[in-house]
Motif scaffolding. Structure first.
Motif, PDB file in Angstrom:
ATOM      1  N   ILE A   5       1.299  -1.277  -0.132  1.00  0.00           N
ATOM      2  CA  ILE A   5       0.010   0.405   0.464  1.00  0.00           C
ATOM      3  C   ILE A   5       1.222   1.559  -0.067  1.00  0.00           C
ATOM      4  O   ILE A   5       1.542   1.097   1.072  1.00  0.00           O
ATOM      5  N   LEU A   6       1.155   2.327  -0.769  1.00  0.00           N
ATOM      6  CA  LEU A   6       1.324   3.345  -1.077  1.00  0.00           C
ATOM      7  C   LEU A   6       0.589   5.084  -0.378  1.00  0.00           C
ATOM      8  O   LEU A   6      -0.093   4.708  -0.120  1.00  0.00           O
ATOM      9  N   VAL A   7       1.524   4.631   0.748  1.00  0.00           N
ATOM     10  CA  VAL A   7       1.367   5.608   1.962  1.00  0.00           C
ATOM     11  C   VAL A   7       2.040   6.742   1.905  1.00  0.00           C
ATOM     12  O   VAL A   7       2.270   7.446   2.896  1.00  0.00           O
ATOM     13  N   GLY A   8       3.355   7.484   1.119  1.00  0.00           N
ATOM     14  CA  GLY A   8       3.755   7.813   1.333  1.00  0.00           C
ATOM     15  C   GLY A   8       4.130   9.133   1.148  1.00  0.00           C
ATOM     16  O   GLY A   8       4.715  11.032   1.082  1.00  0.00           O
ATOM     17  N   GLY A   9       2.931   9.792   0.062  1.00  0.00           N
ATOM     18  CA  GLY A   9       2.517  11.204  -0.542  1.00  0.00           C
ATOM     19  C   GLY A   9       2.022  12.406   0.544  1.00  0.00           C
ATOM     20  O   GLY A   9       1.449  11.918   2.130  1.00  0.00           O
ATOM     21  N   GLU A  10       2.105  13.719   0.599  1.00  0.00           N
ATOM     22  CA  GLU A  10       1.670  14.837   1.373  1.00  0.00           C
ATOM     23  C   GLU A  10       1.144  14.875   1.281  1.00  0.00           C
ATOM     24  O   GLU A  10       0.162  15.756   2.685  1.00  0.00           O
ATOM     25  N   TYR A  77      10.503   2.343   4.618  1.00  0.00           N
ATOM     26  CA  TYR A  77      10.103   3.599   5.130  1.00  0.00           C
ATOM     27  C   TYR A  77      11.353   4.507   3.521  1.00  0.00           C
ATOM     28  O   TYR A  77      12.163   3.800   3.484  1.00  0.00           O
ATOM     29  N   GLU A  78      10.943   6.141   2.989  1.00  0.00           N
ATOM     30  CA  GLU A  78      11.535   6.356   2.107  1.00  0.00           C
ATOM     31  C   GLU A  78      12.314   7.335   2.652  1.00  0.00           C
ATOM     32  O   GLU A  78      11.451   8.156   3.062  1.00  0.00           O
ATOM     33  N   GLU A  79      13.398   7.441   2.421  1.00  0.00           N
ATOM     34  CA  GLU A  79      14.266   9.320   2.434  1.00  0.00           C
ATOM     35  C   GLU A  79      12.979  10.279   1.771  1.00  0.00           C
ATOM     36  O   GLU A  79      12.645  11.423   2.647  1.00  0.00           O
ATOM     37  N   LEU A  82      10.015   8.708  -3.437  1.00  0.00           N
ATOM     38  CA  LEU A  82      10.596   8.541  -4.888  1.00  0.00           C
ATOM     39  C   LEU A  82       9.425   7.789  -6.041  1.00  0.00           C
ATOM     40  O   LEU A  82       9.789   7.263  -6.913  1.00  0.00           O
ATOM     41  N   GLY A  83       8.458   8.530  -5.131  1.00  0.00           N
ATOM     42  CA  GLY A  83       6.855   8.109  -6.731  1.00  0.00           C
ATOM     43  C   GLY A  83       6.034   6.862  -6.185  1.00  0.00           C
ATOM     44  O   GLY A  83       6.918   6.293  -5.777  1.00  0.00           O
ATOM     45  N   THR A  84       5.161   6.951  -7.451  1.00  0.00           N
ATOM     46  CA  THR A  84       4.490   5.592  -7.049  1.00  0.00           C
ATOM     47  C   THR A  84       5.328   4.333  -7.604  1.00  0.00           C
ATOM     48  O   THR A  84       5.105   3.225  -6.396  1.00  0.00           O
ATOM     49  N   LEU A 102      -1.896  -1.110  -4.135  1.00  0.00           N
ATOM     50  CA  LEU A 102      -3.127  -0.601  -4.295  1.00  0.00           C
ATOM     51  C   LEU A 102      -2.613   1.057  -3.868  1.00  0.00           C
ATOM     52  O   LEU A 102      -1.107   1.601  -2.852  1.00  0.00           O
ATOM     53  N   ASN A 103      -3.250   2.063  -4.721  1.00  0.00           N
ATOM     54  CA  ASN A 103      -2.621   3.284  -3.387  1.00  0.00           C
ATOM     55  C   ASN A 103      -3.741   3.743  -2.394  1.00  0.00           C
ATOM     56  O   ASN A 103      -4.301   2.890  -2.040  1.00  0.00           O
ATOM     57  N   GLY A 104      -2.622   4.198  -1.138  1.00  0.00           N
ATOM     58  CA  GLY A 104      -3.456   3.804  -0.303  1.00  0.00           C
ATOM     59  C   GLY A 104      -4.111   5.258   0.053  1.00  0.00           C
ATOM     60  O   GLY A 104      -5.038   5.280   1.288  1.00  0.00           O
ATOM     61  N   ASP A 105      -5.582   5.819  -1.172  1.00  0.00           N
ATOM     62  CA  ASP A 105      -6.290   6.909  -0.217  1.00  0.00           C
ATOM     63  C   ASP A 105      -7.638   6.169  -1.152  1.00  0.00           C
ATOM     64  O   ASP A 105      -8.170   7.054  -1.206  1.00  0.00           O
ATOM     65  N   VAL A 106      -7.329   4.946  -1.210  1.00  0.00           N
ATOM     66  CA  VAL A 106      -8.728   4.305  -2.473  1.00  0.00           C
ATOM     67  C   VAL A 106      -9.560   3.941  -0.962  1.00  0.00           C
ATOM     68  O   VAL A 106      -9.201   3.064  -0.321  1.00  0.00           O
ATOM     69  N   LEU A 154      -2.772   7.061 -20.413  1.00  0.00           N
ATOM     70  CA  LEU A 154      -2.782   8.451 -20.074  1.00  0.00           C
ATOM     71  C   LEU A 154      -3.059   8.894 -18.867  1.00  0.00           C
ATOM     72  O   LEU A 154      -4.231   8.610 -17.797  1.00  0.00           O
ATOM     73  N   GLU A 155      -1.865   9.205 -17.993  1.00  0.00           N
ATOM     74  CA  GLU A 155      -1.806  10.008 -16.716  1.00  0.00           C
ATOM     75  C   GLU A 155      -2.824  11.417 -16.806  1.00  0.00           C
ATOM     76  O   GLU A 155      -2.211  12.312 -17.752  1.00  0.00           O
ATOM     77  N   LYS A 156      -3.722  11.942 -16.111  1.00  0.00           N
ATOM     78  CA  LYS A 156      -4.016  12.524 -15.796  1.00  0.00           C
ATOM     79  C   LYS A 156      -4.487  13.604 -17.479  1.00  0.00           C
ATOM     80  O   LYS A 156      -4.267  14.686 -17.669  1.00  0.00           O
ATOM     81  N   PRO A 157      -5.186  13.009 -18.299  1.00  0.00           N
ATOM     82  CA  PRO A 157      -5.858  13.528 -19.798  1.00  0.00           C
ATOM     83  C   PRO A 157      -6.683  14.925 -19.206  1.00  0.00           C
ATOM     84  O   PRO A 157      -7.284  14.574 -19.024  1.00  0.00           O
ATOM     85  N   ILE A 169     -11.333   4.821 -15.643  1.00  0.00           N
ATOM     86  CA  ILE A 169     -10.251   5.505 -14.450  1.00  0.00           C
ATOM     87  C   ILE A 169      -9.227   4.073 -14.057  1.00  0.00           C
ATOM     88  O   ILE A 169      -9.545   3.354 -13.609  1.00  0.00           O
ATOM     89  N   ASN A 170      -7.900   4.187 -13.919  1.00  0.00           N
ATOM     90  CA  ASN A 170      -7.598   3.830 -13.200  1.00  0.00           C
ATOM     91  C   ASN A 170      -7.828   3.871 -11.699  1.00  0.00           C
ATOM     92  O   ASN A 170      -7.808   4.787 -11.205  1.00  0.00           O
ATOM     93  N   ALA A 171      -7.795   2.939 -11.199  1.00  0.00           N
ATOM     94  CA  ALA A 171      -8.599   2.689  -9.480  1.00  0.00           C
ATOM     95  C   ALA A 171      -7.698   2.748  -8.511  1.00  0.00           C
ATOM     96  O   ALA A 171      -8.072   2.886  -7.735  1.00  0.00           O
ATOM     97  N   ILE A 192       4.726   5.296 -11.616  1.00  0.00           N
ATOM     98  CA  ILE A 192       4.138   4.067 -12.057  1.00  0.00           C
ATOM     99  C   ILE A 192       3.529   4.323 -13.986  1.00  0.00           C
ATOM    100  O   ILE A 192       3.371   3.881 -14.387  1.00  0.00           O
ATOM    101  N   GLU A 193       2.181   5.274 -13.604  1.00  0.00           N
ATOM    102  CA  GLU A 193       1.314   5.363 -14.138  1.00  0.00           C
ATOM    103  C   GLU A 193       2.423   6.441 -15.483  1.00  0.00           C
ATOM    104  O   GLU A 193       1.948   6.070 -16.486  1.00  0.00           O
ATOM    105  N   ARG A 194       3.200   7.528 -15.394  1.00  0.00           N
ATOM    106  CA  ARG A 194       3.629   7.803 -16.344  1.00  0.00           C
ATOM    107  C   ARG A 194       4.667   7.011 -16.785  1.00  0.00           C
ATOM    108  O   ARG A 194       5.125   7.000 -17.776  1.00  0.00           O
ATOM    109  N   LEU A 216     -13.753   5.850  -4.730  1.00  0.00           N
ATOM    110  CA  LEU A 216     -13.699   7.196  -3.995  1.00  0.00           C
ATOM    111  C   LEU A 216     -12.111   6.987  -3.748  1.00  0.00           C
ATOM    112  O   LEU A 216     -11.163   6.649  -3.238  1.00  0.00           O
ATOM    113  N   ASP A 217     -11.663   8.014  -4.347  1.00  0.00           N
ATOM    114  CA  ASP A 217      -9.681   8.891  -4.281  1.00  0.00           C
ATOM    115  C   ASP A 217     -10.063   9.693  -3.184  1.00  0.00           C
ATOM    116  O   ASP A 217     -10.544  10.971  -3.404  1.00  0.00           O
ATOM    117  N   MET A 218      -9.458  10.047  -2.005  1.00  0.00           N
ATOM    118  CA  MET A 218      -9.841  11.068  -0.669  1.00  0.00           C
ATOM    119  C   MET A 218      -8.844  12.077  -0.869  1.00  0.00           C
ATOM    120  O   MET A 218      -7.873  11.811   0.346  1.00  0.00           O
TER     121      MET A 218
END
Ligand code: GDD
Ligand code: MG
Length: 344
Positions: A5-10, A77-79, A82-84, A102-106, A154-157, A169-171, A192-194, A216-218
């Motif tokens: 689960i990717l939970v590193g985003g700000e 942990y990442e220091e 590093l992106g998805t 998984l994206n951690g906000d889904v 296509l990421e965010k067209p 869409i990519n869920a 990973i998307e781009r 839903l993406d929170m």
């Protein structure tokens, strides 16, 4: 099966809510958002979730702990972010066979068992879970051929770029075989998307569409609010929220659906309107009215206040006679002095 689960985003779009806590532990109806995801994973017998964290990782670990109802929680942990893609690569040593990523906000009730069947039937090296929406510009758009094979990612067209009413869409739900990670270098920043998915087109790369589900993406305050309302109105199948033990002085009213956390005190003649959530250990002053608000833990509201459509982060203090009617968010520990007026 294991889940990464990717939970590193700000959680920048959720600021100021995410200024002092990472998105996965943001309380939704007084429950950390990640618990809804783990509850969903429990249904599919996921035995371990590997959380790849970067932003405020210790807060994440403190709230989530080392297990959730039998699911082992492991932290990586990442220091620096590093992106998805880079984050998934970091979890490589845990990804032996097919892994759910998984994206951690889904928030969803997507059927992982059906997706896995589809993945195995196609001998896919990667399968993306897809969901059809009209407002696709904030997401990754995936085009399929009639076998379900991915033709284009296509990421965010923009709407102009795609010019269609609705798109798959990519869920943020992937089944990946270990060989996908061979295409990436350890320690390098990747999306990973781009940078990874477009290169997988034509190489056993499939999309699995789910219809009539909750998804839903929170990622924004609007969607945080929507998810809270959906929980209160029971539009989402997983229900974890319950009222705590709170104190209600004479004449205080609570309208349903709403939720109130333990240790909270509703003073004389105060009123909590429908679709409001009040956290733990809050105080709502005498004669104060709170309508359609989300109030986190430890918030103190003085007497004779009127608050409507406000999200109030933990520890805020709002002194008496304050009136807030504009849709707004008050960051952690905000102090509002008496007689303040926000929104007329
Ligand atoms: N560990 C780590 N490191 N996690 C990260 C990093 C990073 O550098 N960057 C982002 N994440 C995590 C976030 O915490 C979030 O859980 C997830 O990866 C996706 O990041 P978001 O920032 O929420 O991306 P998005 O919502 O704009 O777009 C993504 O999700 C959409 C569906 O929810 C993309 O995957 C889109 O293609 C997709 O449609
Ligand atoms: Mg997101």
């Amino acid at each position: 099966m294991k889940a990464v689960i990717l939970v590193g985003g700000e959680g920048t779009r959720l600021r100021p809510i995410t200024l002092m806590m990472p998105k996965p532990v943001t309380p939704v109806a007084n429950v950390p958002m990640m618990f809804y995801m783990l509850e969903w994973l429990k249904k599919y017998k996921i035995e371990e979730a590997i959380l790849v964290a970067c932003y405020l990782p210790e807060k994440l670990r403190k709230v989530l702990g080392n297990s959730y109802k039998g699911i082992k929680l492991t932290y990586i942990y990442e220091e620096t972010p590093l992106g998805t893609g880079g984050a998934i690569k970091r979890a490589q040593k845990h990804m032996k066979g097919t892994t759910l990523v998984l994206n951690g906000d889904v928030i969803t009730d997507f059927n992982i068992a059906k997706m896995l069947q589809f993945h195995n039937k196609n001998c896919a090296q990667a399968t993306i879970g897809l969901f059809s929406v009209k407002n696709y510009s904030a997401f990754g758009v995936v085009e399929l051929d009639n076998t379900g094979s991915v033709k284009r990612f296509l990421e965010k067209p923009s709407k102009e770029e795609l010019n269609v009413e609705e798109a798959n869409i990519n869920a943020g739900i992937y089944l990946l075989e270990p060989e996908v990670l061979e295409r990436m270098k350890y320690g390098k920043k990747y999306s990973i998307e781009r940078e990874v998915f477009p290169g997988l087109v034509g190489r056993s790369f499939y999309g699995f569409v789910e219809k009539n589900i909750y998804w839903l993406d929170m990622g924004t305050p609007e969607r945080f609010r929507k998810f809270t309302t959906d929980i209160l109105e029971k539009n989402y199948s997983i229900c974890l929220a319950v009222n705590g033990k709170y104190l209600k002085a004479a004449g205080a009213k609570v309208f349903k659906p709403s939720l109130i956390g333990g240790g909270t005190r509703l003073e004389k003649n105060s009123s909590i309107g429908a679709l409001s959530v009040i956290g733990k250990n809050c105080r709502i002053g005498e004669n104060s009215v709170v309508e359609n608000c989300i109030v986190f833990d430890g918030v103190k509201i003085g007497k004779n206040c009127f608050l409507k459509n406000v999200i109030i982060c933990s520890g805020a203090k709002i002194a008496e006679e304050t009136k807030i009617t504009a849709e707004s968010i008050l960051g952690p520990n905000t102090v509002i002095t008496a007689y303040s007026r926000i929104g007329g």
